[in-house]
Design an enzyme around this catalytic site. Sequence first.
Site, short mmCIF file in Angstrom:
data_model
loop_
_atom_site.label_atom_id
_atom_site.label_comp_id
_atom_site.label_asym_id
_atom_site.label_seq_id
_atom_site.Cartn_x
_atom_site.Cartn_y
_atom_site.Cartn_z
CG HIS A 49 86.82 149.76 -61.72
ND1 HIS A 49 87.03 150.35 -62.95
CD2 HIS A 49 86.41 148.48 -61.98
CE1 HIS A 49 86.76 149.47 -63.91
NE2 HIS A 49 86.38 148.34 -63.35
CG HIS A 73 81.95 145.33 -64.06
ND1 HIS A 73 81.91 146.58 -63.47
CD2 HIS A 73 83.25 145.14 -64.42
CE1 HIS A 73 83.12 147.11 -63.49
NE2 HIS A 73 83.96 146.27 -64.06
CD GLU A 77 87.50 138.12 -64.37
OE1 GLU A 77 86.84 139.13 -64.68
OE2 GLU A 77 88.32 137.58 -65.11
CG ASP A 78 88.16 140.80 -59.74
OD1 ASP A 78 88.68 139.84 -60.33
OD2 ASP A 78 88.12 141.95 -60.19
CG ASP A 139 85.44 147.14 -67.07
OD1 ASP A 139 85.85 147.63 -66.00
OD2 ASP A 139 85.82 146.04 -67.51
CG ASP A 260 88.95 166.97 -89.94
OD1 ASP A 260 90.19 167.05 -90.05
OD2 ASP A 260 88.35 165.89 -89.79
MN MN Z 1 86.12 146.29 -64.20
#
Ligand code: MN
Length: 521
Positions: A49, A73, A77-78, A139, A260
């Site tokens: 990821h 990123h 948090e993780d 993301d 279109d």
């Molecule tokens: Mn992420």
Amino acid sequence: MSIKTVKEIIGQLKSPNEADRILIEKAYEMATKAHEGHVRYSGEPYMTHVASVAYHLASIGMGPRTISAGLLHDTIEDTDITAEDIEREFGAEILFLVEGVTKLSSVRYYGTDRHNESLRKLFVATSQDLRVLVIKLVDRLHNIQTLEFVPREKQLRIARETLEIYVPVAHRLGIGRLRKELEDLAFPYVFPEEYKRVCALLEQKTGKSEQILERERKILQKRLADSGYTQFNTSYRVKGLYSLYQKLKRREWDIENIYDLLAMRVVVESIEDCYRTLGIIHEMWRPLPKRVKDYIAFPKPNGYQSLHTTVATQHGTILEIQIRTQKMHHEAEYGVASHIIYKDETASDSGSGSSSWFGNLIPSLFRPFSRRSSVVNDKIKKVTKDRPHKEKIPLWISQIGDNYSADKASGAEFIEDARKDFFSNRIFVFTPIGDVVDLPVGATPIDFAYAIHSEIGDHISGVKVNKKLVQLDTELQNGDIVEVETKKTAKPTQKWLLIAKTSLAKRRIKSALLGQTDGHH
Ligand code: MN
């Protein structure tokens, strides 16, 4: 999908120097270690990821610091990595970007349309820096590409949030490519029946569109070459399913009225060539009346430029043709990411100064509201001071957060709103579960509590801001997470009247104080 290697990521940079390489390698290494053993819902290592996000950022021309922040990123948090770790290893600016992305993940869509416009504004306001927004969009793109593996109950929320918040933001930033991918991937999750209906209609109408388009393209290429052009590019596309759906809804589902569906794009060298090419095409294929649009002389509000025409070919194919220069093409695909900001951001620069016009747009954001990023704020302040105001803000940027389909009038209204009032006088704070509360600057936890519910306001016994206990008169800052503790026995006091800033809170406190007095009689 295999994990993008650091070599592949760096390979996307145009001319990386030694410092850029070292920075990205270091971030890659830290991310690899931090996410070791973590797996995605798909069963793949978590690193797929973050490496994919970084690779995508590099491929759209973002600089090494943004790419490094992309790699890191999800660490705060993780994983066990702390803000201090990132600041120590990578400095204040990368920490600022990573924290920005982390903060944005608390801006969540809860399934009511009522607050969407505030959410979009909040989303932009919270990010503080367009690079944060771009990382977040990329993301989200990877998350939605892998949405099939996510538990059913989460899928719908993520997909709706993508359509309601991320797509309009990408549109306002002029990042056409991200917008199209995001909306077409989210579409089937949110509107499965409509999705099938649109697919069937398109299939029935255009059938073997690839072959038709390829045939017409060859004819056009030959004609342009015969006219003496050597430097041009042609490509084609079938209309995106979600934007087709939007159009079908407006046209009573009559696909015959949509011109279109199939489009050919011609990229030429100069603006003069654009107009000449239009002439050549009109000579060869019959243009449909009232379908010529000059977005070069009159760009769209988000900055989009091109000439458009719709023609019928000798085979009877109805084709929209878009003619533009290379520069216009790049801007249409990558919008804000394509110019102004990131071009020459390299790790060896002392500072990019990229946020000046963004700071001008939303001045209140650049009060040092995040204690930790004050270094960055100081830098932004300096840069902002050095630059003249208005002309640095492209109109289409100043309309960020504006409603997706807003007309001109409401767009102008929004700018007024945003510049003079909204962002300069309001702050956004969060409840512990991520709901957004919008308060005036200077508001305190008391105002917050009353904004949630009068019962909560009336019984505040303590308050935590960003998980730390604080006094009731603490001034709340943009992005704070506020948690109010209540006790049945806690009651408003005279002092609260001095602390409260909103008229709502003052009114409630007054009436509660009166109520207490009344109670004695
Ligand atoms: Mn992420």
